[in-house]
Scaffold this motif. Structure first.
Motif, PDB file in Angstrom:
ATOM      1  N   GLY A 143      55.163   7.346 -18.531  1.00 18.07           N
ATOM      2  CA  GLY A 143      56.352   7.452 -17.690  1.00 18.07           C
ATOM      3  C   GLY A 143      56.299   6.482 -16.527  1.00 18.07           C
ATOM      4  N   GLN A 144      55.134   6.348 -15.906  1.00 18.32           N
ATOM      5  CA  GLN A 144      54.966   5.385 -14.816  1.00 18.32           C
ATOM      6  C   GLN A 144      55.169   3.956 -15.319  1.00 18.32           C
ATOM      7  OE1 GLN A 144      51.448   6.020 -12.254  1.00 18.32           O
ATOM      8  NE2 GLN A 144      51.239   8.015 -13.238  1.00 18.32           N
ATOM      9  N   THR A 163      56.307  12.414 -19.952  1.00 18.86           N
ATOM     10  CA  THR A 163      56.815  12.927 -18.674  1.00 18.86           C
ATOM     11  C   THR A 163      56.956  11.788 -17.677  1.00 18.86           C
ATOM     12  OG1 THR A 163      54.609  13.376 -17.783  1.00 18.86           O
ATOM     13  CG2 THR A 163      55.663  15.143 -19.056  1.00 18.86           C
ATOM     14  N   ALA A 164      57.773  12.015 -16.672  1.00 17.83           N
ATOM     15  CA  ALA A 164      58.005  10.984 -15.653  1.00 17.83           C
ATOM     16  C   ALA A 164      56.746  10.678 -14.859  1.00 17.83           C
ATOM     17  CB  ALA A 164      59.119  11.427 -14.713  1.00 17.83           C
ATOM     18  N   THR A 165      55.921  11.704 -14.631  1.00 16.15           N
ATOM     19  CA  THR A 165      54.730  11.515 -13.790  1.00 16.15           C
ATOM     20  C   THR A 165      53.508  11.085 -14.576  1.00 16.15           C
ATOM     21  OG1 THR A 165      54.282  13.893 -13.983  1.00 16.15           O
ATOM     22  CG2 THR A 165      55.509  13.151 -12.044  1.00 16.15           C
ATOM     23  N   LYS A 187      62.171  -1.504 -13.207  1.00 19.20           N
ATOM     24  CA  LYS A 187      62.464  -2.150 -11.928  1.00 19.20           C
ATOM     25  C   LYS A 187      62.787  -3.625 -12.109  1.00 19.20           C
ATOM     26  CE  LYS A 187      59.722   1.034  -9.112  1.00 19.20           C
ATOM     27  NZ  LYS A 187      58.506   1.208  -8.268  1.00 19.20           N
ATOM     28  N   LEU A 188      62.248  -4.226 -13.151  1.00 17.51           N
ATOM     29  CA  LEU A 188      62.507  -5.642 -13.424  1.00 17.51           C
ATOM     30  C   LEU A 188      63.518  -5.835 -14.547  1.00 17.51           C
ATOM     31  CD1 LEU A 188      58.912  -7.166 -13.130  1.00 17.51           C
ATOM     32  CD2 LEU A 188      60.860  -7.629 -11.646  1.00 17.51           C
ATOM     33  N   GLU A 221      48.975  -4.822 -15.783  1.00 17.92           N
ATOM     34  CA  GLU A 221      47.517  -4.916 -15.820  1.00 17.92           C
ATOM     35  C   GLU A 221      46.888  -4.050 -14.731  1.00 17.92           C
ATOM     36  OE1 GLU A 221      43.919  -8.246 -15.623  1.00 17.92           O
ATOM     37  OE2 GLU A 221      46.014  -8.904 -15.742  1.00 17.92           O
ATOM     38  N   ARG A 222      47.503  -4.054 -13.557  1.00 20.83           N
ATOM     39  CA  ARG A 222      46.988  -3.228 -12.454  1.00 20.83           C
ATOM     40  C   ARG A 222      47.087  -1.737 -12.801  1.00 20.83           C
ATOM     41  NH1 ARG A 222      50.455  -4.620  -9.055  1.00 20.83           N
ATOM     42  NH2 ARG A 222      49.450  -6.616  -8.645  1.00 20.83           N
ATOM     43  N   LEU A 223      48.226  -1.330 -13.387  1.00 19.42           N
ATOM     44  CA  LEU A 223      48.421   0.074 -13.744  1.00 19.42           C
ATOM     45  C   LEU A 223      47.385   0.522 -14.769  1.00 19.42           C
ATOM     46  CD1 LEU A 223      50.338   2.590 -13.475  1.00 19.42           C
ATOM     47  CD2 LEU A 223      51.526   1.711 -15.507  1.00 19.42           C
ATOM     48  N   TRP A 224      47.210  -0.264 -15.827  1.00 15.66           N
ATOM     49  CA  TRP A 224      46.241   0.087 -16.865  1.00 15.66           C
ATOM     50  C   TRP A 224      44.817   0.092 -16.309  1.00 15.66           C
ATOM     51  CZ3 TRP A 224      46.710   1.752 -21.885  1.00 15.66           C
ATOM     52  CH2 TRP A 224      47.988   1.745 -22.434  1.00 15.66           C
TER      53      TRP A 224
END
Length: 276
Positions: free
Chosen positions: A156-157, A150-152, A164-165, A244-247
């Motif tokens: 998905g994140q 899912t997008a959320t 974006k990159l 790394e920040r997301l994980w």
């Protein structure tokens, strides 16, 4: 061959190369328990014919075969099919694994009691063809079962962060398959639909920079994303830091290992009528 078909052929070649990059089997192993639970919820019976579309290394095929089903797996990535065959052999199981395309399945109409796919068919570039094929090869009163990010959810994140990159190709986003409304549009004709939003745990024996390097090396889409940024080391570093920040922010463990849960949309489409 017209330009459109030429472009599609080139896109599919790139997609095949993406999924053959790295070693997806090491990624798939991180959520094999969740894949087993997905199969268990289908309550497969011995002798049922099951098609695993975009089967990868056999995360669904193996437990389906253990349940006594007659299993066929299909995927575009030949190296993953080799791993699937080896995994089935190691378990003492019989299953067929074949190279093929989710948009053009090489099977007669109404061939399978269950057609399953986990985080696989959602990536094919023409979802309307995928939906048509999944429905076509499924028997009346059979089930099409999909697991789609899912997008959320966490994955998905992650995809959004990467895009974006590294802009994705100009095709419908795979994450659209994680929307109930869109899934209903694609699979709702002549079916009874059931939706659930479970979470699947992604577990690794390391965290932080080591984890991101693992995904960079072994997960095809991440591998290709970093390769696309090869001429811009600062963008590679930015992507590494963002991931790394997301994980780290989502990691439930604090002992140097990783457990991140990601939401997905589980779809059961019971085929009630012949699909034209």
């Amino acid at each position: 061959m017209n330009p459109t078909s030429t472009d599609m052929e080139a896109l599919k070649a790139r997609m095949k190369a993406t999924w053959m990059a790295g070693n997806f089997g090491l990624i798939a192993k991180s959520y094999e328990t969740g894949a087993q639970h997905f199969v268990e919820r289908l309550q497969l019976q011995p002798g049922m014919r099951v098609l695993d579309v975009a089967c990868g290394t056999g995360n669904l095929s193996i437990p389906a075969a253990k349940a006594g089903a007659t299993v066929t797996g299909i995927d575009i990535a030949t190296n993953l099919l080799e791993q699937a065959r080896a995994n089935a052999k190691a378990e003492g199981l019989t299953a067929e694994f074949e190279e093929g395309d989710a948009e053009n399945l090489p099977y007669p109409d109404a061939s399978f009691d269950a057609v399953v796919t986990m985080f696989g068919a959602m990536f094919a570039p023409r979802p309307e063809l995928v939906a048509t094929e999944l429905l076509r090869v499924c028997k009346p009163n059979g089930v099409i079962a999909m697991a789609n990010w899912t997008a959320t959810g966490f994955i998905g994140q992650m995809f959004t962060m990467i895009s974006k990159l590294v802009p994705p190709p100009d095709i419908p986003s795979p994450i659209q398959w994680g929307s109930e409304d869109i899934a209903r549009e694609r699979l709702g004709t002549g079916t009874e639909l059931q939706f659930h939003r479970p979470h699947i745990a992604l577990k690794f024996p390391f965290a932080g920079k080591e984890l991101i390097e693992f995904w960079r090396q072994y997960y095809g889409p991440t591998n290709r994303a970093f390769a696309a940024l090869a001429s811009s080391p600062e963008k590679q570093e930015a992507l590494h830091n963002d991931l790394e920040r997301l994980w780290t922010d989502h990691n439930q463990n604090t002992d140097g290992t990783t457990c991140v849960e990601s939401e997905y949309l589980e779809i059961h489409a019971i085929r009630q009528l012949c699909h034209e």
